[in-house]
Scaffold this motif. Sequence first.
Motif, PDB file in Angstrom:
ATOM      1  N   LEU A  82     -13.905 -15.993 -45.978  1.00 30.07           N
ATOM      2  CA  LEU A  82     -14.992 -15.023 -46.048  1.00 30.07           C
ATOM      3  C   LEU A  82     -15.720 -14.904 -44.709  1.00 30.07           C
ATOM      4  CD1 LEU A  82     -16.409 -15.744 -49.620  1.00 30.07           C
ATOM      5  CD2 LEU A  82     -14.995 -13.817 -48.892  1.00 30.07           C
ATOM      6  N   CYS A  83     -15.926 -16.038 -44.014  1.00 29.45           N
ATOM      7  CA  CYS A  83     -16.539 -15.988 -42.679  1.00 29.45           C
ATOM      8  C   CYS A  83     -15.650 -15.229 -41.707  1.00 29.45           C
ATOM      9  CB  CYS A  83     -16.791 -17.396 -42.150  1.00 29.45           C
ATOM     10  SG  CYS A  83     -18.374 -18.070 -42.588  1.00 29.45           S
ATOM     11  N   LEU A  84     -14.372 -15.527 -41.738  1.00 26.38           N
ATOM     12  CA  LEU A  84     -13.441 -14.859 -40.827  1.00 26.38           C
ATOM     13  C   LEU A  84     -13.365 -13.360 -41.120  1.00 26.38           C
ATOM     14  CD1 LEU A  84     -11.389 -15.147 -38.538  1.00 26.38           C
ATOM     15  CD2 LEU A  84      -9.647 -15.599 -40.280  1.00 26.38           C
ATOM     16  N   ALA A  85     -13.206 -13.015 -42.385  1.00 29.83           N
ATOM     17  CA  ALA A  85     -13.119 -11.596 -42.759  1.00 29.83           C
ATOM     18  C   ALA A  85     -14.413 -10.865 -42.426  1.00 29.83           C
ATOM     19  CB  ALA A  85     -12.797 -11.465 -44.251  1.00 29.83           C
ATOM     20  N   GLY A  86     -15.536 -11.437 -42.806  1.00 30.06           N
ATOM     21  CA  GLY A  86     -16.823 -10.815 -42.516  1.00 30.06           C
ATOM     22  C   GLY A  86     -17.096 -10.711 -41.032  1.00 30.06           C
ATOM     23  N   GLY A  87     -16.704 -11.741 -40.298  1.00 29.31           N
ATOM     24  CA  GLY A  87     -16.900 -11.715 -38.851  1.00 29.31           C
ATOM     25  C   GLY A  87     -16.052 -10.679 -38.165  1.00 29.31           C
ATOM     26  N   MET A  88     -14.818 -10.548 -38.612  1.00 27.74           N
ATOM     27  CA  MET A  88     -13.908  -9.605 -37.969  1.00 27.74           C
ATOM     28  C   MET A  88     -14.275  -8.158 -38.259  1.00 27.74           C
ATOM     29  SD  MET A  88     -11.579 -11.090 -36.125  1.00 27.74           S
ATOM     30  CE  MET A  88     -12.701 -12.353 -35.582  1.00 27.74           C
ATOM     31  N   VAL A  89     -14.633  -7.849 -39.477  1.00 25.70           N
ATOM     32  CA  VAL A  89     -14.897  -6.453 -39.822  1.00 25.70           C
ATOM     33  C   VAL A  89     -16.389  -6.132 -39.917  1.00 25.70           C
ATOM     34  CG1 VAL A  89     -12.670  -6.209 -40.948  1.00 25.70           C
ATOM     35  CG2 VAL A  89     -14.668  -6.782 -42.308  1.00 25.70           C
ATOM     36  N   GLY A  90     -17.231  -7.146 -39.828  1.00 26.06           N
ATOM     37  CA  GLY A  90     -18.671  -6.917 -39.888  1.00 26.06           C
ATOM     38  C   GLY A  90     -19.222  -6.199 -38.669  1.00 26.06           C
ATOM     39  N   SER A  91     -18.480  -6.215 -37.579  1.00 25.21           N
ATOM     40  CA  SER A  91     -18.919  -5.573 -36.348  1.00 25.21           C
ATOM     41  C   SER A  91     -18.296  -4.197 -36.143  1.00 25.21           C
ATOM     42  CB  SER A  91     -18.569  -6.465 -35.154  1.00 25.21           C
ATOM     43  OG  SER A  91     -19.228  -7.695 -35.263  1.00 25.21           O
ATOM     44  N   PHE A  92     -17.567  -3.702 -37.111  1.00 25.32           N
ATOM     45  CA  PHE A  92     -16.874  -2.423 -36.962  1.00 25.32           C
ATOM     46  C   PHE A  92     -17.840  -1.286 -36.645  1.00 25.32           C
ATOM     47  CE2 PHE A  92     -12.821  -3.838 -37.591  1.00 25.32           C
ATOM     48  CZ  PHE A  92     -11.907  -2.874 -37.974  1.00 25.32           C
ATOM     49  N   PHE A  93     -18.982  -1.251 -37.292  1.00 24.91           N
ATOM     50  CA  PHE A  93     -19.914  -0.140 -37.084  1.00 24.91           C
ATOM     51  C   PHE A  93     -20.401  -0.134 -35.634  1.00 24.91           C
ATOM     52  CE2 PHE A  93     -23.942   2.156 -37.374  1.00 24.91           C
ATOM     53  CZ  PHE A  93     -23.586   3.248 -38.141  1.00 24.91           C
ATOM     54  N   SER A  94     -20.910  -1.269 -35.151  1.00 25.15           N
ATOM     55  CA  SER A  94     -21.449  -1.315 -33.791  1.00 25.15           C
ATOM     56  C   SER A  94     -20.349  -1.189 -32.738  1.00 25.15           C
ATOM     57  CB  SER A  94     -22.264  -2.589 -33.576  1.00 25.15           C
ATOM     58  OG  SER A  94     -21.494  -3.730 -33.852  1.00 25.15           O
ATOM     59  N   LEU A  95     -19.211  -1.859 -32.945  1.00 26.41           N
ATOM     60  CA  LEU A  95     -18.113  -1.737 -31.986  1.00 26.41           C
ATOM     61  C   LEU A  95     -17.530  -0.324 -31.998  1.00 26.41           C
ATOM     62  CD1 LEU A  95     -16.115  -5.087 -32.341  1.00 26.41           C
ATOM     63  CD2 LEU A  95     -17.481  -4.324 -30.396  1.00 26.41           C
ATOM     64  N   GLY A  96     -17.480   0.286 -33.160  1.00 31.00           N
ATOM     65  CA  GLY A  96     -16.978   1.657 -33.257  1.00 31.00           C
ATOM     66  C   GLY A  96     -17.867   2.643 -32.506  1.00 31.00           C
ATOM     67  N   LEU A  97     -19.177   2.470 -32.639  1.00 25.89           N
ATOM     68  CA  LEU A  97     -20.084   3.351 -31.904  1.00 25.89           C
ATOM     69  C   LEU A  97     -20.012   3.088 -30.405  1.00 25.89           C
ATOM     70  CD1 LEU A  97     -23.205   3.545 -34.235  1.00 25.89           C
ATOM     71  CD2 LEU A  97     -21.504   5.308 -33.770  1.00 25.89           C
ATOM     72  N   ALA A  98     -19.853   1.826 -30.020  1.00 24.45           N
ATOM     73  CA  ALA A  98     -19.696   1.513 -28.595  1.00 24.45           C
ATOM     74  C   ALA A  98     -18.406   2.125 -28.058  1.00 24.45           C
ATOM     75  CB  ALA A  98     -19.711   0.005 -28.382  1.00 24.45           C
ATOM     76  N   TYR A  99     -17.334   2.085 -28.857  1.00 25.44           N
ATOM     77  CA  TYR A  99     -16.073   2.697 -28.451  1.00 25.44           C
ATOM     78  C   TYR A  99     -16.229   4.213 -28.335  1.00 25.44           C
ATOM     79  CZ  TYR A  99     -11.116   3.954 -28.448  1.00 25.44           C
ATOM     80  OH  TYR A  99      -9.893   4.476 -28.129  1.00 25.44           O
ATOM     81  N   ALA A 100     -16.953   4.811 -29.272  1.00 20.58           N
ATOM     82  CA  ALA A 100     -17.209   6.250 -29.198  1.00 20.58           C
ATOM     83  C   ALA A 100     -17.963   6.584 -27.911  1.00 20.58           C
ATOM     84  CB  ALA A 100     -17.998   6.717 -30.421  1.00 20.58           C
ATOM     85  N   ALA A 101     -18.918   5.725 -27.534  1.00 18.36           N
ATOM     86  CA  ALA A 101     -19.659   5.950 -26.292  1.00 18.36           C
ATOM     87  C   ALA A 101     -18.743   5.856 -25.074  1.00 18.36           C
ATOM     88  CB  ALA A 101     -20.799   4.949 -26.169  1.00 18.36           C
ATOM     89  N   ASP A 102     -17.681   5.056 -25.188  1.00 22.14           N
ATOM     90  CA  ASP A 102     -16.728   4.926 -24.085  1.00 22.14           C
ATOM     91  C   ASP A 102     -15.856   6.168 -23.910  1.00 22.14           C
ATOM     92  OD1 ASP A 102     -17.615   2.340 -23.655  1.00 22.14           O
ATOM     93  OD2 ASP A 102     -15.891   1.374 -24.610  1.00 22.14           O
ATOM     94  N   ILE A 103     -15.529   6.834 -25.010  1.00 19.78           N
ATOM     95  CA  ILE A 103     -14.535   7.918 -24.930  1.00 19.78           C
ATOM     96  C   ILE A 103     -15.100   9.320 -25.108  1.00 19.78           C
ATOM     97  CG2 ILE A 103     -12.646   6.405 -25.640  1.00 19.78           C
ATOM     98  CD1 ILE A 103     -12.787   7.749 -28.421  1.00 19.78           C
ATOM     99  N   LEU A 104     -16.325   9.437 -25.581  1.00 19.94           N
ATOM    100  CA  LEU A 104     -16.899  10.764 -25.837  1.00 19.94           C
ATOM    101  C   LEU A 104     -17.918  11.141 -24.758  1.00 19.94           C
ATOM    102  CD1 LEU A 104     -17.609  10.586 -29.673  1.00 19.94           C
ATOM    103  CD2 LEU A 104     -15.778  11.846 -28.535  1.00 19.94           C
ATOM    104  N   PRO A 105     -18.079  12.429 -24.500  1.00 20.37           N
ATOM    105  CA  PRO A 105     -19.170  12.866 -23.627  1.00 20.37           C
ATOM    106  C   PRO A 105     -20.516  12.519 -24.274  1.00 20.37           C
ATOM    107  CG  PRO A 105     -17.638  14.672 -24.074  1.00 20.37           C
ATOM    108  CD  PRO A 105     -17.253  13.547 -24.959  1.00 20.37           C
ATOM    109  N   LYS A 106     -21.517  12.261 -23.464  1.00 25.12           N
ATOM    110  CA  LYS A 106     -22.830  11.846 -23.978  1.00 25.12           C
ATOM    111  C   LYS A 106     -23.413  12.849 -24.970  1.00 25.12           C
ATOM    112  CE  LYS A 106     -24.055   8.884 -20.208  1.00 25.12           C
ATOM    113  NZ  LYS A 106     -25.094   7.956 -19.912  1.00 25.12           N
ATOM    114  N   ALA A 107     -23.113  14.114 -24.789  1.00 24.96           N
ATOM    115  CA  ALA A 107     -23.657  15.139 -25.686  1.00 24.96           C
ATOM    116  C   ALA A 107     -23.140  14.997 -27.116  1.00 24.96           C
ATOM    117  CB  ALA A 107     -23.322  16.528 -25.155  1.00 24.96           C
ATOM    118  N   LEU A 108     -21.988  14.363 -27.297  1.00 24.35           N
ATOM    119  CA  LEU A 108     -21.414  14.214 -28.635  1.00 24.35           C
ATOM    120  C   LEU A 108     -21.784  12.899 -29.320  1.00 24.35           C
ATOM    121  CD1 LEU A 108     -17.831  15.676 -28.086  1.00 24.35           C
ATOM    122  CD2 LEU A 108     -19.823  16.774 -29.130  1.00 24.35           C
TER     123      LEU A 108
END
Length: 172
Positions: A82-108
């Motif tokens: 449960l710690c491993l699963a929660g740790g691995m996928v618990g950051s998806f929201f923040s890492l996903g938004l950070a990844y979006a910031a890496d690949i998208l123009p700031k306006a989007l």
Amino acid sequence: MEAGINSNFPVYGLRTGMGESQIAFLLPFIGIGGLILQLPLGMLSDRFGRKNVLIACGIIGGAAFMAVPLAGAATAWLVLLLCLAGGMVGSFFSLGLAYAADILPKALLPAANVIASFHFNIGSIAGPNIGGTLMQYGWNGGVFIVMGLAFAIFGAVGTAFRTSGGRSQEPL
């Protein structure tokens, strides 16, 4: 993921022979794993790329979720999984938004945040219902298998796309 686990794990635990105190002890470990691993995963994503870390987290987290039914009622194994699963996928929201910031123009970026919030809310509503339906029809471990498969498929599909020019995605 969190809504599905918080609502379905107590039922799963009771159906697999766990006591109420054991279930109450185990339930927070999904969140604890997310808290423990969020900063290290963020640092790894800075070093190795957010996409690579998201793919690895999806595959590892998916495998950990799918292994939960194999652990039965063994508390030590369940804490670890449960710690491993929660740790691995618990950051998806923040890492996903950070990844979006890496690949998208700031306006989007505001639109990406809104879309991510919609997906989060849809998952928070649908996840518990899907897991509950699976358990209602006799597949107690199905909530973990389906969730694990979803994350593993995410990781596998992510490997089929590569970044080109830093701002777009194209199939290999």
